[in-house]
Scaffold this motif. Structure first.
Motif, mmCIF file in Angstrom:
data_model
loop_
_atom_site.group_PDB
_atom_site.id
_atom_site.type_symbol
_atom_site.label_atom_id
_atom_site.label_comp_id
_atom_site.label_asym_id
_atom_site.label_seq_id
_atom_site.Cartn_x
_atom_site.Cartn_y
_atom_site.Cartn_z
ATOM 1 N N LEU A 322 0.863 -1.590 -0.125
ATOM 2 C CA LEU A 322 0.033 0.264 0.566
ATOM 3 C C LEU A 322 0.779 1.143 -0.330
ATOM 4 O O LEU A 322 0.686 2.335 -0.761
ATOM 5 C CB LEU A 322 -0.711 -0.230 1.298
ATOM 6 N N ARG A 323 1.903 1.064 1.230
ATOM 7 C CA ARG A 323 2.574 2.483 0.772
ATOM 8 C C ARG A 323 3.422 3.183 -0.437
ATOM 9 O O ARG A 323 3.463 3.821 -0.791
ATOM 10 C CB ARG A 323 4.184 1.907 1.937
ATOM 11 N N CYS A 329 1.660 6.855 -6.964
ATOM 12 C CA CYS A 329 0.499 8.064 -7.585
ATOM 13 C C CYS A 329 0.929 9.702 -7.064
ATOM 14 O O CYS A 329 0.888 10.216 -7.624
ATOM 15 C CB CYS A 329 -0.573 8.016 -6.379
ATOM 16 N N THR A 330 1.920 9.377 -5.742
ATOM 17 C CA THR A 330 2.187 10.464 -5.560
ATOM 18 C C THR A 330 3.691 11.316 -6.954
ATOM 19 O O THR A 330 3.550 12.325 -7.183
ATOM 20 C CB THR A 330 2.886 11.032 -4.309
ATOM 21 N N TRP A 331 3.970 10.443 -6.892
ATOM 22 C CA TRP A 331 5.362 10.541 -8.040
ATOM 23 C C TRP A 331 4.455 10.896 -8.953
ATOM 24 O O TRP A 331 5.000 12.224 -10.558
ATOM 25 C CB TRP A 331 6.014 9.813 -8.731
ATOM 26 N N PHE A 332 3.370 10.241 -9.964
ATOM 27 C CA PHE A 332 2.434 10.844 -11.124
ATOM 28 C C PHE A 332 1.325 11.340 -10.969
ATOM 29 O O PHE A 332 1.406 12.978 -12.100
ATOM 30 C CB PHE A 332 1.132 9.419 -11.513
ATOM 31 N N LEU A 333 1.513 12.274 -9.481
ATOM 32 C CA LEU A 333 0.541 13.596 -9.694
ATOM 33 C C LEU A 333 0.671 14.339 -9.638
ATOM 34 O O LEU A 333 0.725 15.715 -9.752
ATOM 35 C CB LEU A 333 -0.845 13.218 -8.753
ATOM 36 N N ILE A 344 10.957 12.241 -1.605
ATOM 37 C CA ILE A 344 9.818 10.562 -1.981
ATOM 38 C C ILE A 344 10.683 9.491 -2.400
ATOM 39 O O ILE A 344 11.438 9.825 -3.969
ATOM 40 C CB ILE A 344 8.614 11.393 -2.494
ATOM 41 N N PRO A 345 10.479 8.351 -1.419
ATOM 42 C CA PRO A 345 11.546 7.723 -2.217
ATOM 43 C C PRO A 345 10.894 7.529 -3.527
ATOM 44 O O PRO A 345 9.903 7.489 -3.901
ATOM 45 C CB PRO A 345 11.093 6.206 -0.967
ATOM 46 N N GLN A 346 12.559 6.377 -4.490
ATOM 47 C CA GLN A 346 11.769 5.788 -5.663
ATOM 48 C C GLN A 346 10.772 5.016 -5.639
ATOM 49 O O GLN A 346 11.143 4.010 -4.799
ATOM 50 C CB GLN A 346 13.114 5.574 -6.613
ATOM 51 N N VAL A 347 10.433 3.706 -6.362
ATOM 52 C CA VAL A 347 9.331 3.454 -6.317
ATOM 53 C C VAL A 347 9.650 2.172 -8.008
ATOM 54 O O VAL A 347 9.540 2.743 -8.482
ATOM 55 C CB VAL A 347 8.069 1.650 -5.768
ATOM 56 N N HIS A 348 9.853 0.774 -7.268
ATOM 57 C CA HIS A 348 9.618 -0.012 -9.237
ATOM 58 C C HIS A 348 8.351 0.133 -9.620
ATOM 59 O O HIS A 348 7.584 0.066 -9.286
ATOM 60 C CB HIS A 348 9.861 -1.122 -8.778
ATOM 61 N N PHE A 349 8.595 0.583 -11.231
ATOM 62 C CA PHE A 349 7.362 0.627 -12.288
ATOM 63 C C PHE A 349 6.850 1.189 -11.632
ATOM 64 O O PHE A 349 5.246 1.124 -11.060
ATOM 65 C CB PHE A 349 6.817 -0.409 -12.313
ATOM 66 N N ARG A 350 7.418 2.509 -11.032
ATOM 67 C CA ARG A 350 6.315 3.662 -10.732
ATOM 68 C C ARG A 350 4.419 4.216 -11.547
ATOM 69 O O ARG A 350 3.872 4.258 -10.819
ATOM 70 C CB ARG A 350 7.121 4.851 -10.220
ATOM 71 N N ASN A 351 4.717 4.543 -12.362
ATOM 72 C CA ASN A 351 3.863 4.754 -13.209
ATOM 73 C C ASN A 351 2.523 2.893 -13.426
ATOM 74 O O ASN A 351 1.488 3.884 -14.086
ATOM 75 C CB ASN A 351 4.141 4.813 -14.227
ATOM 76 N N PRO A 354 -1.102 3.789 -11.504
ATOM 77 C CA PRO A 354 -1.956 4.796 -11.795
ATOM 78 C C PRO A 354 -2.376 4.796 -13.358
ATOM 79 O O PRO A 354 -3.357 4.712 -13.639
ATOM 80 C CB PRO A 354 -0.514 6.246 -11.772
ATOM 81 N N ASN A 355 -1.175 4.241 -14.562
ATOM 82 C CA ASN A 355 -1.944 4.088 -15.445
ATOM 83 C C ASN A 355 -2.738 2.585 -15.426
ATOM 84 O O ASN A 355 -3.892 2.529 -16.455
ATOM 85 C CB ASN A 355 -0.970 3.634 -16.530
ATOM 86 N N THR A 356 -3.078 1.757 -14.310
ATOM 87 C CA THR A 356 -3.892 0.281 -14.598
ATOM 88 C C THR A 356 -4.923 1.338 -14.174
ATOM 89 O O THR A 356 -6.270 1.389 -14.615
ATOM 90 C CB THR A 356 -3.958 -0.398 -13.009
ATOM 91 N N LYS A 357 -4.995 2.481 -13.307
ATOM 92 C CA LYS A 357 -5.718 3.635 -12.889
ATOM 93 C C LYS A 357 -6.687 4.113 -13.510
ATOM 94 O O LYS A 357 -7.943 4.200 -13.343
ATOM 95 C CB LYS A 357 -6.312 3.972 -11.917
#
Length: 398
Positions: A322-323, A329-333, A344-351, A354-357
């Motif tokens: 969840l985190r 979403c934070t990086w996307f928005l 804000i830390p990086q995460v794998h496959f960050r888009n 959001p793209n699924t949403k």
């Protein structure tokens, strides 16, 4: 009002120029058709040193003359039963309820309905927008956060803080919620008095408050910006997530938050009617806000780590997932530069999420009726709120 002359002191700084020329600010201008300039700056800047005196007077007369519990019960009686001109109550209470019980001539209940329906219909996207754009994005404005830091909001914990914000937002965005004496109306009045209580406490106990730079604590101009977050920024976020918003819903969203702002004691000339006005008002306010500081980073990371602290999800691996979803979403928005300032830390496959949403929202628009989405959204949002209230009501969260 103070005689201090305020200038748009950060208008030539990189964080301001980048936001409005190539970041989300540029997108807001394109979205709204706003014509931004500083020609009206002086009309608004005095509100940096202006506060809700009506609310402050009630707190002085009621909350500061008895225990907090006694004062709260007294105010609840006024809210639920109303105050008439013949009632034997303090003059400050008369003034507060004369204002909030007077329905402004501009109020359109049909538009309130459309605004509430957009908030409900957007379901989880509404909650994502509030948390991962409006709330965490607001932390980038360093002076806006000073009341939170001074009142030790970090010690309170992000779970409790998020629960209170969600409780307020849900209860003012349901059908007929803002009618006099109804639950949303009650939340607006109580929130208004909480702001006054906090402001007066800061003025009394925090001698290092920098009024010149930070403005009055919880001042009217900062309040305007906060509630533009609930309307303009919220709308922008929904559209980024591929929610189709009708003209009636958009008008309704701004109308709803204009009325909430009215109940909260924000001066009416600071309450925008539409996205064009909101963008132009927001542009002026951002010119007096510096970018993130160390307090901003602490607040942002407290919110990010809320998912790990929150016991709604039973297993630790669920909380970590969840985190990561909220971070993506934070990086996307938000603008990348804002995310970097807030560390804000990086995460794998960050888009990916959001793209699924966005894809799901396109499918929903074709397959599900508006009415069914409103009904489901209301049910799902109420369930999230119930979960938060359950864990914070009888918990050890400070």
């Amino acid at each position: 009002m103070r005689n201090t002359i305020l200038e748009p002191r950060f208008k030539d700084f990189p964080h301001f120029k980048d936001f409005w020329t190539k970041g989300n600010g540029k997108q807001l201008i394109d979205l709204s058709g706003a014509e931004v300039s500083f020609k009206d700056f002086e009309k608004f800047s005095n509100y940096f040193y202006h506060v809700d005196q009506i609310g402050d007077n009630v707190v002085k007369d009621v909350y500061f003359t008895k225990t907090f519990q006694e004062a709260s019960r007294e105010i609840e009686q006024y809210i639920r039963k109303g105050v008439s001109e013949t009632d034997d109550v303090p003059e400050s209470v008369q003034n507060l309820f004369q204002q909030t019980q007077t329905i402004p001539k501009w109020l359109d209940t049909n538009l309130l309905k459309y605004g509430a329906e957009l908030c409900m219909r957007s379901n989880v996207d509404s909650l994502i927008s509030l948390r991962d754009y409006c709330l965490i994005g607001g932390y980038d404005y360093a002076y806006l956060n000073k009341p939170l830091i001074v009142t030790e909001a970090l010690k309170k914990g992000a779970v409790k803080r998020l629960s209170e914000t969600l409780d307020f937002w849900v209860n003012v965005t349901r059908y007929n919620a803002l009618e006099t004496h109804k639950k949303g109306y009650e939340f607006a009045i109580k929130t208004r008095l909480i702001h006054s209580y906090a402001r007066l406490s800061i003025k009394k106990h925090y001698t290092n408050w920098d009024t010149e730079n930070w403005g009055e604590p919880i001042n009217s101009w900062d309040m305007m910006a906060t509630y533009i977050g609930f309307s303009l920024v919220f709308l922008h976020s929904l559209q980024k997530l591929e929610n189709i918003v009708s003209d009636e819903e958009e008008k309704g969203l701004f109308h709803l938050w204009k009325y909430v702002g009215y109940l909260l004691g924000i001066p009416e000339n600071l309450l925008p009617d539409d996205k064009k006005q909101a963008t132009e008002y927001f542009y002026l306010w951002t010119a007096i806000q510096p970018p993130s500081d160390k307090d901003s980073v602490l607040l942002a990371h407290s919110l990010l780590n809320e998912s790990l602290e929150n016991p709604i999800l039973k297993f630790n691996f669920q909380r970590k997932i969840l985190r990561s979803l909220h971070i993506s979403c934070t990086w996307f928005l938000l603008d990348d530069e804002v995310c970097k300032r807030l560390e804000i830390p990086q995460v794998h496959f960050r888009n990916a999420f959001p793209n699924t949403k966005r894809l799901i929202n396109k499918i929903y628009d074709k397959l599900l009726s508006r009415e069914s989405r409103i009904k489901k959204g209301n049910k799902d949002q109420m369930k999230v709120l119930e979960d938060y209230l359950r864990i914070t009501k009888h918990s050890n969260f400070h």
